[in-house]
Enzyme design. Structure first.
Site, PDB file in Angstrom:
ATOM      1  CE1 TYR A   1      -3.500   2.739   0.600  1.00 17.09           C
ATOM      2  CE2 TYR A   1      -2.140   3.397   2.467  1.00 17.09           C
ATOM      3  CZ  TYR A   1      -3.178   3.649   1.596  1.00 17.09           C
ATOM      4  OH  TYR A   1      -3.894   4.816   1.695  1.00 17.09           O
TER       5      TYR A   1
ATOM      6  CE  LYS B   1      -3.214   5.338  -1.916  1.00 23.11           C
ATOM      7  NZ  LYS B   1      -4.188   5.973  -2.835  1.00 23.11           N
TER       8      LYS B   1
ATOM      9  CB  THR C   1     -13.932   5.890   3.679  1.00 16.54           C
ATOM     10  OG1 THR C   1     -12.640   5.280   3.645  1.00 16.54           O
ATOM     11  CG2 THR C   1     -13.777   7.389   3.658  1.00 16.54           C
TER      12      THR C   1
END
Length: 306
Positions: free
Chosen positions: A207, A211, A244
């Site tokens: 991850y 990014k 979220t």
């Protein structure tokens, strides 16, 4: 064995420490309020992952400002439901859904071809969709899914739509590419000899690396557009801790804690700085910001994730 364990453990510790730091910064900073935004009548925007969470909030506000917004996403039913909610709030909203699977290069190409056939301008491209801490997996084309979806998918989409962005921008009213990144880029590494994480897999490392790739792409694209004199700006945004479903792959205790904190503390924060960067009239030259890490705070009232 120990090397594999270390490779999994160290990135996780680094990411959670960084997350704690981000949380403290958000707690200590003043709550942001949505400023008056310029109208965007006649502008066309594409928002990936715009059916929920951050993307949904961006679509809502752009539509309110008069932009024609196209949601690119995998789930048509969810996309149509989002459009229905937005149109119930604003009867004049121009929002539509187009199928787009960022884990499929073919789907990305079909989306771009379909858009170009319509001869619409493209003023704003918000690369928002993404995955976080997902179990080891591959995209349709065999790429590690964090690298494939978060970076490669958006890279290809932007490349295929770049001519439309160039043609739609003009002096004083430039087109804008916004990549929704993360502060996790600061601890990311890109291993050129193992882009698919075949040697050792860590969802946390994958991850963060994806990014970092996003931020580097944002910076390079902006520099190239400025060097060649095209009316296109590129920037990356870190939304911070957001309520979220992006965090759904966290271990249960951390997921519960994150959800509780986000709902209580950040439920009413709006994605102000992303919108500022997404709207051409607010976009400023970013040549002197090599990492393009423009901090923003955000949340969507749905809490459904991007």
């Amino acid at each position: 064995m120990w090397a594999a364990l270390r490779f999994r453990l160290v990135p996780a510790i680094k990411l959670y420490l960084l997350g704690f730091k981000v949380l403290l910064e958000q707690l200590l900073n003043k709550r942001l309020k949505l400023p008056v935004m310029p109208r965007q009548d006649g502008k066309v925007a594409i928002v990936t992952g715009g059916s929920r969470g951050i993307g949904y909030e961006v679509v809502r506000h752009l539509a309110r400002l008069g932009a024609h917004v196209i949601i690119g996403g995998r789930d048509e039913q969810r996309g149509l439901a989002a459009i229905k909610r937005i149109c119930e709030e604003d009867k004049e909203a121009r929002v539509e859904f187009e199928k787009l699977d960022l884990a499929s290069l073919q789907s990305i190409q079909q989306f771009a071809v379909s858009f170009k056939k319509r001869n619409l301008p493209l003023n704003i491209l918000v690369n928002n969709a993404g995955v976080m801490l997902a179990p080891e997996g591959r995209t349709e084309d065999g790429f590690e899914q964090h690298f494939g979806v978060n970076y490669l998918g958006h890279f290809l989409l932007t490349w295929l739509l770049l001519d439309a962005l160039k043609d739609s921008g003009k002096s004083g009213d430039v087109s804008c590419v916004v990549n929704v990144s993360s502060s996790a880029h600061s601890i990311g590494e890109i291993r050129l000899n193992d882009l698919n994480s075949c040697q050792h897999y860590s969802a946390h490392a994958a991850y963060c690396g994806s990014k970092l790739a996003q931020v580097l792409f944002s910076s390079h694209l902006h520099q190239e557009m400025q060097r060649e004199g095209f009316p296109v700006v590129s920037c990356a945004v870190d939304p911070g801790m957001v309520d979220t479903a992006l965090y759904k792959h966290l271990c249960t205790p951390l997921h519960l804690a994150q959800s509780l904190i986000a709902r209580i503390l950040f439920r009413y924060l709006l994605f102000v700085k992303l919108l500022q960067r997404a709207l051409p009239l607010y976009c400023q030259p970013l040549c002197h910001q090599p990492w393009m890490r423009i901090l923003a705070e955000a949340t969507g009232p749905t809490g459904e994730g991007r």
